[in-house]
Each structure stands twice: as structure tokens, then as C-alpha cells.
Design a protein around this motif. Structure first.
Motif, mmCIF file in Angstrom:
data_model
loop_
_atom_site.group_PDB
_atom_site.id
_atom_site.type_symbol
_atom_site.label_atom_id
_atom_site.label_comp_id
_atom_site.label_asym_id
_atom_site.label_seq_id
_atom_site.Cartn_x
_atom_site.Cartn_y
_atom_site.Cartn_z
ATOM 1 N N ALA A 98 -4.217 -6.117 -12.590
ATOM 2 C CA ALA A 98 -3.568 -4.974 -11.943
ATOM 3 C C ALA A 98 -3.718 -3.680 -12.730
ATOM 4 O O ALA A 98 -3.761 -2.594 -12.147
ATOM 5 C CB ALA A 98 -2.085 -5.288 -11.741
ATOM 6 N N PHE A 99 -3.845 -3.743 -14.073
ATOM 7 C CA PHE A 99 -3.856 -2.532 -14.902
ATOM 8 C C PHE A 99 -5.215 -2.245 -15.541
ATOM 9 O O PHE A 99 -5.356 -1.296 -16.305
ATOM 10 C CB PHE A 99 -2.795 -2.663 -16.006
ATOM 11 N N LYS A 100 -6.203 -3.075 -15.241
ATOM 12 C CA LYS A 100 -7.507 -2.987 -15.895
ATOM 13 C C LYS A 100 -8.172 -1.620 -15.749
ATOM 14 O O LYS A 100 -8.713 -1.067 -16.725
ATOM 15 C CB LYS A 100 -8.426 -4.076 -15.324
ATOM 16 N N ASP A 101 -8.181 -1.062 -14.576
ATOM 17 C CA ASP A 101 -8.913 0.182 -14.303
ATOM 18 C C ASP A 101 -8.069 1.437 -14.488
ATOM 19 O O ASP A 101 -8.538 2.541 -14.171
ATOM 20 C CB ASP A 101 -9.470 0.144 -12.873
ATOM 21 N N MET A 102 -6.871 1.292 -14.985
ATOM 22 C CA MET A 102 -6.012 2.471 -15.219
ATOM 23 C C MET A 102 -6.354 3.053 -16.584
ATOM 24 O O MET A 102 -5.656 2.843 -17.573
ATOM 25 C CB MET A 102 -4.534 2.085 -15.131
ATOM 26 N N THR A 103 -7.420 3.806 -16.658
ATOM 27 C CA THR A 103 -7.947 4.302 -17.937
ATOM 28 C C THR A 103 -7.090 5.394 -18.570
ATOM 29 O O THR A 103 -7.362 5.805 -19.708
ATOM 30 C CB THR A 103 -9.364 4.831 -17.736
ATOM 31 N N GLN A 120 0.818 -1.215 0.000
ATOM 32 C CA GLN A 120 0.000 0.000 0.000
ATOM 33 C C GLN A 120 0.860 1.277 0.000
ATOM 34 O O GLN A 120 0.358 2.357 0.301
ATOM 35 C CB GLN A 120 -0.914 0.012 1.237
ATOM 36 N N ALA A 121 2.124 1.149 -0.351
ATOM 37 C CA ALA A 121 3.038 2.300 -0.266
ATOM 38 C C ALA A 121 2.635 3.453 -1.172
ATOM 39 O O ALA A 121 2.909 4.622 -0.868
ATOM 40 C CB ALA A 121 4.458 1.845 -0.589
ATOM 41 N N PHE A 122 1.975 3.143 -2.318
ATOM 42 C CA PHE A 122 1.635 4.189 -3.285
ATOM 43 C C PHE A 122 0.126 4.443 -3.414
ATOM 44 O O PHE A 122 -0.289 5.309 -4.183
ATOM 45 C CB PHE A 122 2.194 3.826 -4.666
ATOM 46 N N MET A 123 -0.667 3.703 -2.671
ATOM 47 C CA MET A 123 -2.115 3.819 -2.821
ATOM 48 C C MET A 123 -2.686 5.091 -2.181
ATOM 49 O O MET A 123 -3.799 5.494 -2.497
ATOM 50 C CB MET A 123 -2.801 2.588 -2.223
ATOM 51 N N GLY A 124 -1.941 5.732 -1.323
ATOM 52 C CA GLY A 124 -2.424 6.961 -0.688
ATOM 53 C C GLY A 124 -2.018 8.220 -1.421
ATOM 54 O O GLY A 124 -2.044 9.317 -0.846
ATOM 55 N N PRO A 164 3.860 -3.545 -6.528
ATOM 56 C CA PRO A 164 2.909 -3.018 -5.547
ATOM 57 C C PRO A 164 1.600 -2.604 -6.217
ATOM 58 O O PRO A 164 1.537 -2.439 -7.440
ATOM 59 C CB PRO A 164 3.645 -1.800 -4.986
ATOM 60 N N ALA A 165 0.560 -2.447 -5.427
ATOM 61 C CA ALA A 165 -0.704 -1.914 -5.950
ATOM 62 C C ALA A 165 -0.505 -0.439 -6.276
ATOM 63 O O ALA A 165 0.194 0.291 -5.560
ATOM 64 C CB ALA A 165 -1.811 -2.089 -4.905
ATOM 65 N N ALA A 172 8.945 -0.772 -14.627
ATOM 66 C CA ALA A 172 9.543 -1.686 -13.648
ATOM 67 C C ALA A 172 10.501 -2.644 -14.341
ATOM 68 O O ALA A 172 10.648 -3.812 -13.953
ATOM 69 C CB ALA A 172 8.447 -2.453 -12.910
ATOM 70 N N SER A 173 11.166 -2.161 -15.361
ATOM 71 C CA SER A 173 12.103 -2.983 -16.124
ATOM 72 C C SER A 173 13.331 -3.333 -15.291
ATOM 73 O O SER A 173 13.661 -2.656 -14.311
ATOM 74 C CB SER A 173 12.526 -2.231 -17.389
#
Length: 324
Positions: free
Chosen positions: A234-239, A187-191, A209-210, A220-221
Motif C-alpha cells: 500500500a505504501f510502496k510508491d509513496m515516494t 476510492q474515496a481519496f483516489m480522486g 482505503p487506497a 490511522a492510529s
């Protein structure tokens, strides 16, 4: 003969008399002695016309000198607008406090770091950007609350904690390239409601991470991520996601579903061996075209792209990879 001599002498006397008036008058006195001329009158007349005599002792002496110029108080010209602006710019600036960041004390130049100095003295702060590149950091320093872009490349950071970016509501980009990160709190980046770009390439990460739905770039190469290390859908909702780079990892399948906004997908040098026909296209809608996705890199994987020709019908370009 005597008459001729007298005529010559007379002409000479006449010539001299015309050239010198004084001699002429004296010659008249010598030549004529008929008593009609008074000697005193002649002397007085000579004094009147004697131009060679200089000033007498009684003549006053004139002292020639210079006069000091009068004191004038000239009015000072008014400064031009440009000069007034320059004077205003030269005024000393008053230092202002930088807002408190996560884990900081809110002192001048940003919150204090573990090294005992403010972040903006240890790093370089320019506007909302904080640059902490190549400083041998082993952890994320506390950032000013108004930070929008954070760079901590080429350090020794090993872990990202949830508290490292707490309350950073304006943070848009995080770049942690070339550290030693092996663990990231899920959760480091979710906030981070404004986060758009995350670069964590060249680390030792095995678990992605989420991430918030606001992402536009994920890189993230050059890590140790395998298929189990990516959350389901993980990437579905990143419109708004445009660029997804997962080069040089251990991924064995393409992380579907992918948003329609995606432009570039780099998965070269992984372990992808197969692809489904609906990985990019919609088998139930043959009119569906994915115009945005123009850059797909699958080279360096053990997959034969020619085995699934129906998987590229909706794409503007065929993926780069082996066709044999």
C-alpha cells in the motif's frame, strides 16, 4: 526779630512755589503789585496749564468695541498617503461568490448543506481552510471547490463516500479525528491529486482505503485495523511519505515495503510478533543505508528485537521496543 521771621516765611513761600506752579504764579500776583501783570493774562495762562480739568461736555465720546474677524477661506490640507489608504480600506467590500463544491449549488458562502444552510455559515471558512469541528455532523458537508484544508474533528460522521470529496482538486489535508467512522469507500481519496495528509485517528476503521502517491503523512492510529485491512504494498510508491502512524491497532506485521523517504514509523501497541531481516534493510546490498528512518516505535508489541539484529544494520538508530 521781625527780619528773621520774614526770612523764614520767604523760604517757605519759595519752597511751596517750586512744588506747585499754580501756587507760584498766584503768589507772584499777591507779592508784587507793581502793575506789570494783567489779571486776565494770568487767568488765560492758568487755563492753558490746568491739567486737572477733564474733557468738557462738547468733547466727543469714543465708543470702544470689538471688530468681527474677516472671513478667510483657508485652503484644506491634502490628506497624507496613510490617511488616503485608511479611507480606501474603509470602503465597503462587495460580497463575492464562493465557487461551487461537490454536491452544492454554488450559492453565497459555499454550497448548501443538508441542514439547509451554506457550509461557510455552518462551519468556519478561512481562506482555503474549512473548520467544521464539534458540530455534531453525521456526514461530510459539501465543500467549496477551492478548499485546501478540511477539518471535521469530534463529530458523529460514520461513513466516507466516494462523492464526499469529488472534484476537490486542491484539497491537501483532511482531518477526521474522533468521529464514528467505520466504513470508507475504497476510492474515496483516489480522486484527489493534491492530497498530502490524511488523519483518521480515533475512529472505528477496520479497512485502510487506497491513497494517492502524493501522501506525506498518514495517521490511522486508534482504530480496528488488522493486517488484512491494509492493501498489499500500500505504501510502496509513496515516494514523498514522511510519517506513517498506525498506533493502537491490531496489525500483526510491519507493512512492507516502505519508501526510502519515510522518517517516522509508529506501530506501538499492536500485535506484531516477528520481523524479517530485510524489513528495513537490503540483504543483497550491505552498503545500503536508510538515513531518513530515524524514528521507529515498536514498543507495546510481543516482539523481541534482539532476535533479528541484522534487520537494523542499515538504520541510524535501533527501533524502540523490547530487547529481551
Amino acid at each position: 526779630m521781625k527780619t528773621l521771621v520774614r526770612i523764614v516765611l520767604g523760604l517757605l513761600v519759595l519752597k511751596v512755589a517750586v512744588a506747585n506752579p499754580r501756587f507760584s504764579r498766584q503768589a507772584d500776583l499777591d507779592s508784587y503789585d507793581d502793575g506789570n501783570y494783567d489779571v486776565d493774562d494770568v487767568n488765560s495762562e492758568n487755563q492753558e496749564y490746568d491739567y486737572e480739568d477733564g474733557p468738557t461736555i462738547e468733547d466727543p465720546e469714543v465708543e470702544i468695541g470689538t471688530l468681527a474677524p474677516p472671513d478667510y477661506n483657508y485652503p484644506m490640507p491634502e490628506a497624507s498617503l496613510e490617511e488616503q489608504e485608511e479611507e480606501e480600506e474603509e470602503l465597503p467590500l462587495k460580497p463575492q461568490l464562493i465557487p461551487q463544491g461537490s454536491g452544492g449549488s454554488g450559492v453565497l458562502m459555499g454550497p448548501d448543506t443538508q441542514k439547509g444552510m451554506p457550509t461557510c455559515l455552518l462551519c468556519t471558512c478561512l481562506g482555503g481552510s474549512v473548520y467544521c469541528d464539534d458540530l455534531k455532523l453525521d456526514s461530510i458537508p459539501p465543500l467549496p471547490k477551492d478548499t485546501t484544508h478540511f477539518y471535521a474533528r469530534y463529530n458523529r460522521i460514520t461513513k466516507i463516500n466516494k462523492s464526499d470529496f469529488a472534484s476537490m482538486n486542491k484539497l491537501k489535508r483532511i482531518d477526521l479525528t474522533a468521529n464514528a467512522i467505520s466504513s470508507i469507500d475504497s476510492q474515496a481519496f483516489m480522486g484527489l491529486p493534491e492530497l498530502e495528509e490524511l488523519v483518521i485517528r480515533e475512529n472505528h476503521i477496520s479497512q485502510m482505503p487506497a491513497l494517492p502517491e502524493t501522501m506525506t503523512l498518514i495517521d490511522a492510529s486508534h482504530n480496528n485495523i488488522d493486517s488484512k485491512g491494509i492493501l498489499k504494498e500500500a505504501f510502496k510508491d509513496m515516494t514523498s511519505l514522511l510519517y506513517l502512524y498506525l498506533t493502537d491497532n491490531e496489525i500483526d506485521y510491519i507493512p512492507v515495503p516502505l519508501p526510502d523517504s519515510l522518517r517516522s514509523l509508529h506501530l506501538q501497541r499492536n500485535n506484531i510478533q516477528s520481523m524479517h531481516e530485510d524489513t528495513f534493510c537490503n540483504l543483497h546490498d550491505f552498503n545500503y543505508i536508510r538515513n531518513a528512518l530515524e524514528d521507529i516505535r515498536l514498543d507495546g508489541n510481543p516482539i523481541n528485537l534482539s532476535r533479528t539484529p541484522q534487520a537494523y544494520i542499515c538504520l541510524p538508530r535501533i527501533p524502540v521496543g523490547d530487547l529481551i
